[in-house]
Each structure stands twice: as C-alpha cells, then as structure tokens.
Design an enzyme around this catalytic site. Sequence first.
Site, PDB file in Angstrom:
ATOM      1  N   ARG A  15      36.028  53.846  43.001  1.00 54.46           N
ATOM      2  CA  ARG A  15      37.369  53.835  42.372  1.00 54.46           C
ATOM      3  C   ARG A  15      38.142  55.103  42.717  1.00 54.46           C
ATOM      4  NH1 ARG A  15      34.934  49.714  42.107  1.00 54.46           N
ATOM      5  NH2 ARG A  15      34.807  48.325  40.326  1.00 54.46           N
ATOM      6  N   CYS A 501      52.289  28.201  51.639  1.00 55.96           N
ATOM      7  CA  CYS A 501      52.367  27.946  53.086  1.00 55.96           C
ATOM      8  C   CYS A 501      52.138  29.235  53.877  1.00 55.96           C
ATOM      9  CB  CYS A 501      53.704  27.317  53.460  1.00 55.96           C
ATOM     10  SG  CYS A 501      55.084  28.360  53.051  1.00 55.96           S
TER      11      CYS A 501
END
Length: 917
Positions: A15, A501
């Site tokens: 992290r 798409c």
Amino acid sequence: TMADSMDIDDSLYSRQRYVLGDSAMQQMAQSAVFLSGMGALGVEIAKNIVLAGVKAVTLHDCKRCEVWDLGTNFFIREEDVHSQKKRVEAVHSRVAELNPYVQVSVSTDVLDDSTDLSFLKRYQCVVLTETKLSLQKRINHFCHSQQPPIKFIGCDVFGICSRVFCDFGEAFEVSDPTGEEPKELFIQNISQGNPGVVMCMDSRTHGLQTGQSVCFKEINGMTELNGTTHQVTVLSPYSFAIGDTSSFQAFAHGGIFRLVKTPKTFNFEMMEQQLCDPRLLTPDFSKPEVPLQLHTIMLALDAFQEQHARLPSIGCLQDAELLLKFTEEISRTLKNTLVRCVSRCARGCLPPLAAAVGGIASQEVLKALTGKFSPLQQWVGCGAIGCEMLKNLALLGVGLSRHSGEICITDPDLIEKSNLNRQFLFRPQHIQRPKSTTAAAATLEINPEMQIDAHLNKVRNNSLLDSGTMGTKGHTEIIVPYLTESYNSHRDPPEEEIPFCTLKSFPAVIEHTIQWARDKFESAFSHKPSMYNMFWQSHSSAQDVLQRMMAGESMEGSFQVIKLLSRRPTHLDHCLALARLKFDKYFKRKALQLLHSFPLDTRLKDGSLFWQSPKRPPSPIEFDLNDPLHFSFVVSAARLFADIYNIPYSEEVKRIFNTSIWHIETDETVKKPDQLKMTVSSEEEREAISQLQEAISSNSRLCMTPLFFEKDDDTNGHMDFVASASALRAQMYAIEAADRLQTKRIAGKIIPAIATSTAAVAGLVSMELIKVAGDYGFELFKNCFFNLAIPVMVLTETAQVKRTQIRDDISFSIWDRWTIFGHEDFTLSDFMSAVKEEYGIEPTMVVHGVKMLYVPVMPGHNKRLKLTMHKLIKPSAGRKYVDLTVSFAPEVDGDEDLPGPPVRYYFSRESKSGEKA
C-alpha cells in the site's frame, strides 16, 4: 547501484509503495535516522518511520519512565514505571518489533551544549523532540554545515500548541513535488502555426499550468512531435500553446500527451534566521494571525525554560504572568489570553495532538531521505483513523470501566500482511485473525482499565467522526445529529463506469485492458462455476435433468451448464489445452473478427476514419511458446482452470510443456456452437442430451470450485492471470503496458496508504472527539483536509445543517422525522388530520416508496380518504411501521408543492415499545 538490486517485500509494503514509489523506498532502505526524545511525540515519529521502512533508527533519551508517561506514550507500561526503567529501554523492543527490516538501536548518552556532535555524521536525518531551543540551534547549525547537509527537523508539543521546523540545506532537490499520477490525455487537434495550439479531445480539461512540460506520442500526421517534450502556455482549460509548429506536417488524427514531472530545488535557512522571520504554513484561514502568535508564545516558552530549567507549572498564575513578560519582550502585539492559556497547560500533553504532529513530522523525515514530495518551508504550528484512533482513545482514558464507559469497535475483516505496515497494533503472529478482537486486546495493553466491546458488524446512527486517507491526503469530518450536515451531504461523485463497448472492443488506455482482464477472471473462474453449482443444487440429479430435457422441457441455464460439463478437463494437460484455446480466442480471433467487420480503411458517414483516436485498431497475436508473456498467460489460465475443476496442480507442468500439447489444432472446426441463438435447434438439443448422457456414464463430478479474486496472495495465480491477460490485450491494441505493481493497484482497486497520514488523521479526529464528548459547542468543531505531499493543511468550520421552511413557523432538516401512531381502523383521512394536529400543517400528497397513496389530481384518489391505512399499504406480517413521503401545499398558488420530512407511521401504539427506531 545496490539500490536497484534490493528487493522490496511487497506483501508488507504494497500500500505504501503506491504512495512513495520504488526509488524512494530504496533510498529509505539505505538511510539512517537519529531521533531524540521518547515522549509522546518522539514515540509517534519512531512508530511511523519504522513502519515506513528506513534502514536504521537510533532512539535517544535520558529520562526514566514516570507515571504521566503512561498517559502519553503508548509503548510504556505500568511495570516500566514501577521498575524505574529508562524510557528509551522501555520502548525499544516495542518499536523494533514493528518492522523486522529496520535496525533499531538505543542511545542514552548526554546530549548538551558541550557534546561533540561529530557522531551525527553517520545519519542522513536528525529529528529532535523535547530539546531546548539553544541546543536545537546548535545541532541545526552543525547539520546545515555538513557536505552534503544532514537534514534537520525540530518538533515540539506543549499542551495545546505544537510546532515543526525543517531545514534540509541550501539546495534540496525534490524529484516529484506533488506525487500526483501524471494523466495521459487524447488530442483533438494541433494547429500549424507559431505557436501551435493543442486542443484536448471530448472537452476534457488538461489541468496544466503555464511553464510545465508535456511529451507527445502516437500522433498521426504531425509526427515530428512524437517523443518530444515542450513547455506549455495555458490558453484555456481545454487548450494550450507549444512552440512553433508552422513547418511541421499537418495534424491528421490521434495522439496523446502527458505531463512531464520536473524536479524542483528548495532553499532552506537555519533555525537562527528563521526564528526572527519565519515562513509559516497557515492551516486555519479564519485565524490567519494565530500561527505567528503561537510562534512567539513558543519562543517565550523556550526562554522561560532556559531561565528556570522547567516549563510553567500547571494552572500557576505567577508562571503565566512571567510567560506573558517573556512574550511581550518578544512581541508587543499579542493577545494575552492566549498566552495565559498556553502557560496553564504547556506541561500537559494531548496525545491526539502528538499523533497529528508526529504524522506530519514523520512525513517530513521521509521527504528528507527520499526527495519525494515538497518539504515544509519551514514551519508548521497548530493550536488546538482505526488503530491509531484506539491508541488515542486509550491514552485519553475514553471508555473506562470504573466510570461505566465503553468503546465499541467493529470490523468484519481479518488481518493481512499488508496491514502491518500501517496498522501498528498488529504483529506478524496476528495474520488471519479478526481485526476487531485483536485490536481490542492490543489496546488493553496500552490502558488495561478500558472496557472494549469488539464486533464484526456494521455501524448505527450516533455522532459520527468520519475520517479517511488516500496516500498523503487525509480528511476528517464531524457529523453531529441535528447540528451539522449529514454524512451524505457531499459525497464523492461515483466512479465513472467504463462503457461496455470500450471494454469489449475499443480499449484506449491501460485501465480498460486491466478492467477487461478482471472481467474475464470473474466470468470464467467465479461466475460460471457458481452458476454451475447453483444449477445442480436446484436439480435433484443429472438423471432427472436428462429425462426432463428428453421430454422437451427447456431449463434455464442447462446449455451453459452442460457445455461446462462436457468440456470438463480431468488432467492438467486438458487445462493447458483449454488455456491455449482461450489465448487464440482472446488475442487472435477477436482481432480478426473486428478487422473483418471494420477494415482499417473504413470511413464514417462524415468521411472520417473509423479507426482513429481514441479507437485503436487491434493486431492479431500469433501464439509463440518462446514469448514469456504468452507462456505466462497459458500457464496461469491453465492453473485457474485446474483450481475450479479441482485438478491437483503440481510441478508436472514442466513435463507437459515438452509434449505435443502446444501443437493443438486450433482450427475453426473446434468452434463451439454459437450461444446467441435463443431458439435452440433440435440439433443442438440432441448434442446437449448426448453430452449429458456421456457425462452420466463417465460419472463426472457435479461440483466446481468458484474462485474469488484475491490480489494480495502472490502464490494463487490470480494476479498472474490478470497481469498477463491485460498486457497481451494492451499489446494487441498497441497500448503502453503497465507493470505488475500498477496492474495490481488498478485491478485490486487498492487505495494507496501510509502510516504518516493515518496517524495525522487519527490525531485530528480524536481532537474533535474531545470537543464533541466535552460538549464544547458547535462553533469550536473543525473539519480538516490535508495533503502532506505539498504540504498543505486546511481547517474549516463545520457546515450547519440546512433547514427547509414549510411555513413561517414550521421547518425541518435532514435529521428530522415526524411520527404518527395509528390503529387497526385508522383511515387515510385520520392520518392527514393527525399530521395537522401534531405538526400544524395538513399534507396535500402522501407517497409510500414508488406507490402513490394519495395524490388529489389522480382520478378516484379522493375516495381513498375513507380507506384504512392497513388496506392502502398492505404491510407484510410483523411489519411495525412504514416511512411515508409527504408534501404540503405551497404558500402561493401555482408554486410547486413543498416537500416535508419523512413521516414514520406506526400501525399501532404498541409496536413502538419493542423496537429500536
């Protein structure tokens, strides 16, 4: 250099890596820090820099443990006070066990005006707390005059005031002043001219400033710009000028620019000069005069200490007057009330303030060692999250059992290794234990008198102190019912969804290919196996399904399930074959299909090219066993297939690679039947029935093992699949690939995190808790936003809750709810009169969810007034109340109806008593 070869333990630091980057992590891992003073502030800084992962820290202190250290230093225990241990010896082992990669040593040598300071030369950074000013000045002077200078930080907390001072030398170079990810943006147009003007696509704002530089790539037409870097002059939020482009070819289409980070050099003065003319960071713009006042008062405290060898006594009026004299000598302009207040509590220590200042100071240490982020120039002073919160509460004595107080903590998660790097209550032996109960036990070590109730569930509605961090940014927000805005008043905008798409056929940036790879993982290894299992759980046996299909019954999901069953691999080499087929499907056939539907020269109605930025044309990839990326995809996919089909996965992979498996025929004859035909031809049904008969006779197992994406376990192959699939798709679309670390952050939606911000946020929010719990009044509450990278800190007043007027004397806020009690025969008309009687105004409209109970303009609605509420709402059995939306007639005819607060309608009086509303 040695730096490049050093491995970073990603499971611990993942992290933080996203906040600092690898080169900064490497520099820290080669740096040594000298830290003096093991009081509240010193132990905070020690914790944060050890968690961050420097090479070595020397903790220095000469004092012995006293009772009041227990209230401020979370690593000192009662037995340390009884045995008169030195503070530094008491905390040493507890600091050292925070991070196995850091060498923590101890010094108890005297540090005073006659100490030879040459021992400091082996440190890159020196941090002083609880050190008198004359000695701070002397040590700062020594550090500043070294070649290269030793970075110097001095910090103090006196009661309600604090200060941090930094001096990193006369020319401190910062590689990355902000730490922001440089954005890539698509180009709409570049003009030929002097200067050339660049327009962004889709009216996206570029966020640049004049004087910054950008580099270009993938431009068609004006190719001279590709790979070059130019300074920009901003013309509008969507356009900027670069140098002369009049001699270049005309811009055709496409192209991307990104901001180039330019290093910046900072110049620091020594404390000596900075004391007289300080450069101060102002956190609270509503009180711009305060930082200088605090600076002056703290100088007076230093003078007091020099003269009396102690701080002013707690609450002593005589000392307060003395301090006032010192202050007046330093400055003639100060309000003396502040001075007396400081004097009264200068000896005290507020652990949350130490946490906030310790977080800020530790971040400066990391900047000093790495040259990452802009350092503090040169002072910050201020007056009055999770693990860190519990430590603050323990030291403040919140929730003591003898005062029948209690703290309730809740967290459904288990501890993972990547938590250890910021969550300092956890140790390696706690991995995979519940966070809440482990944190509770560790907190009791700090203060055994606390009463803690640990849960694994979600939260209820009380005062809420919300806080969060992202990288070096943090915020705190106070929410008090009926006084402030609510938690939802200004949430972040939702993340933009990537259009389907785009993901499916037209990826333009690496985020699209990473998201696509994650979706493929979900579909193949989570969704299909889950659906498969659910199908067999809802049917008694395969025989039964077969009979129903033969009888011509259509069953939802049966074709997909039988397809999975019939292709069921039983050996690892079958899994490799499946993976190899996937490779062709994803990275070869997909491209061929798209280019077949839209050849490269396809034009749109307006004559422009179909394949132009941001649409990228794909290129099919031919499988090559010697390409490590192709190899990695097939192996990781095969391994996941083995996992879901419960096939043991072992070293025999190596053997299989040498067999003929790689020469699988992937010709079109093995194409599976087209799934899109909704009406199933009898041919396909016959096929499915025979596959099912075959599966029954071969006794196939009717159970699969769905996988759930786990980003932090590098041995499970999940990230291998996502990283290789994303990189191959990026290659197919000529998108610049991301490394595994970036891929992991985006795929796992990892929020970058670092201990310094966490500590600062928790300290700030605990300060507010004191105000809320002590009933200090609304006007003292502060919300805070900071970004330690820049560094900036802003404190603002909490917004008072907005009230909506219905009539002159009737108003409500988001916190209000009206209540009406009914009974079995209570009619809608009774409800309307009850609201009027109770709250002084009659509703014109009553709605339940999406159901209109009473809208006068609707035909037949007036007849409803006689109906009972029961009949209108039809509550489910056991339902005690419903929440209704009501509105009221406007004051002026023709205006809109006025909304009211939610009205909770109880079906009977009794139902209220037994439930928590």
